[in-house]
Design an enzyme around this catalytic site. Sequence first.
Site, short mmCIF file in Angstrom:
data_model
loop_
_atom_site.label_atom_id
_atom_site.label_comp_id
_atom_site.label_asym_id
_atom_site.label_seq_id
_atom_site.Cartn_x
_atom_site.Cartn_y
_atom_site.Cartn_z
N HIS A 180 0.80 -1.22 0.00
CA HIS A 180 0.00 0.00 0.00
C HIS A 180 0.84 1.27 0.00
O HIS A 180 0.31 2.37 0.05
CB HIS A 180 -0.93 -0.01 1.23
CG HIS A 180 -2.08 0.93 1.14
ND1 HIS A 180 -2.26 1.99 2.01
CD2 HIS A 180 -3.13 0.98 0.28
CE1 HIS A 180 -3.36 2.64 1.70
NE2 HIS A 180 -3.91 2.06 0.65
N LYS A 207 3.11 4.40 -1.32
CA LYS A 207 3.23 5.26 -2.49
C LYS A 207 4.52 6.05 -2.32
O LYS A 207 4.57 6.99 -1.53
CB LYS A 207 2.04 6.23 -2.63
CG LYS A 207 0.69 5.55 -2.85
CD LYS A 207 -0.09 5.42 -1.58
CE LYS A 207 -1.46 4.82 -1.85
NZ LYS A 207 -2.06 4.29 -0.61
N ASP A 254 17.49 9.62 -7.81
CA ASP A 254 18.92 9.91 -7.58
C ASP A 254 19.29 9.90 -6.10
O ASP A 254 20.24 10.58 -5.68
CB ASP A 254 19.30 11.26 -8.21
CG ASP A 254 19.25 11.23 -9.73
OD1 ASP A 254 19.29 10.13 -10.30
OD2 ASP A 254 19.15 12.31 -10.34
N HIS A 304 -9.06 11.55 0.57
CA HIS A 304 -8.18 10.38 0.67
C HIS A 304 -6.90 10.69 1.44
O HIS A 304 -6.08 9.80 1.66
CB HIS A 304 -7.86 9.88 -0.74
CG HIS A 304 -7.28 8.52 -0.80
ND1 HIS A 304 -6.02 8.26 -1.30
CD2 HIS A 304 -7.78 7.31 -0.42
CE1 HIS A 304 -5.77 6.97 -1.23
NE2 HIS A 304 -6.81 6.37 -0.70
N LYS A 350 -4.27 11.21 4.28
CA LYS A 350 -4.02 10.63 5.61
C LYS A 350 -3.04 11.56 6.33
O LYS A 350 -1.86 11.62 5.97
CB LYS A 350 -3.41 9.24 5.50
CG LYS A 350 -4.23 8.24 4.64
CD LYS A 350 -3.75 8.21 3.22
CE LYS A 350 -4.21 7.00 2.43
NZ LYS A 350 -5.59 6.66 2.39
N ASP A 375 -0.68 20.06 17.82
CA ASP A 375 -0.23 21.35 18.37
C ASP A 375 0.52 22.20 17.35
O ASP A 375 1.40 22.99 17.72
CB ASP A 375 0.65 21.12 19.60
CG ASP A 375 -0.13 20.51 20.77
OD1 ASP A 375 -1.37 20.48 20.69
OD2 ASP A 375 0.50 20.06 21.74
#
Length: 486
Positions: A224, A226, A231, A404, A406, A411
Amino acid sequence: MTTFYTVVSWLVILGYWVLIAGVTLRILMKRRAVPSAMAWLLIIYILPLVGIIAYLSVGELHLGKRRAERARAMWPSTAKWLNDLKACKHIFAQENSSVASSLFKLCERRQGIAGVKGNQLQLLTDSDDVMQALIRDIQLARHNIEMVFYIWQPGGMADQVAESLMAAARRGIHCRLMLDSAGSVAFFRSPWAAMMRNAGIEVVEALKVNLMRVFLRRMDLRQHRKMVMIDNYIAYTGSMNMVDPRFFKQDAGVGQWVDLMARMEGPVATAMGIVYSCDWEIETGKRILPPSPDVNIMPFEQASGHTIHTIASGPGFPEDLIHQALLTATYAAREYLIMTTPYFVPSDDLLHAICTAAQRGVDVSIILPRKNDSLLVGWASRAFFSELLAAGVKIYQFEGGLLHTKSVLVDGELSLVGTVNLDMRSLWLNFEITLVIDDTGFGADLAAVQDDYISRSRLLDARLWVKRPLWQRITERLFYFFSPLL
């Protein structure tokens, strides 16, 4: 003959109960959360054959024998690499803010290295901006490009990224692409996989879906992450898959997907590179440890640099660390806590931590999509609303598409962004990645993004919520019972 059939019948009945007893004992002997164990036992007793097949298929974390052996074999060399990296003392932060200190100590002790400093960090909230920045970086690549995505959906600007990646491979850049078999099924059924391989790109179909091996490895264990590394200096991660929202799941009835990606320059790319190398070795058996950071080409000591810790999860990585990180961040909050997630099915511990934060005076907000592409998770999420509202948590329902992103902001200073949903699958099962950033400047940027989400959301009214129809309450409780399995 009658005696024979009688004996066979009794043997079948005996085998049936022995099988149920064996699976029951296996569930009880596993160290798992009580709600999860009770849910599995109920399924097995109500629908024995279906429950047993389901448990043997997805009830335990099976990486598969070959991958498990690779995961064990890679750690001596990975541990040595991490130990050698510690010699690059100039990249590691010595101090953290008070709100981030406990979390950074946890990550250092569990993963073996401290957070890295001197990184330049940019938040990207528009899919076109992400794609265009990625294409520019690919075109300027000089040595290597590594990518991993859960979903690569052909169409729109995703095809332009594919074209730029193939052009890079043709001019001699070493390109590796790892895509989840289930999430990227449309890609592997399209001509793009063959076109990329013909261009010289190493394309790997991770965790192949194979019904013939359903009892040997969990089919719902998914890659899952991404991530993009270029380089060993430029890196991307966040919630966005390689899809153009204008073409992706347009018939789902939830609107366009709304995501967030972080583009980074600096030594954090090396930390993400070791995560990628582990994934690559588990899947292919080939070892590709990244080089150590080069002080001559990386501006480590810039005063404006961000301090970042990378947390990776999944089989072969520190167990339960992302869950521990979320708990630590939640308990560290003193003023306010903002969370965004598309799928909200928290563990009991995380739910209690969130409610406790609100009850001790922290301003707690959770931003969720009003419409969800997962019917099961959508209903299960609603089962937690009453307890959250009673504790004083503000629940915002985003109306501008499927949110979508996350993210967690504590604070205004401690930020977590990445691929982790606040659900059981992300917390306990999948290969995930989260960035932990200790920086007020980045916190202000993330706060601006979250404020924009709130401006496009509707605040859930606790007084109206308690008046919802009885059938909705029953449906919520039904899905809540199975939430440990979602």
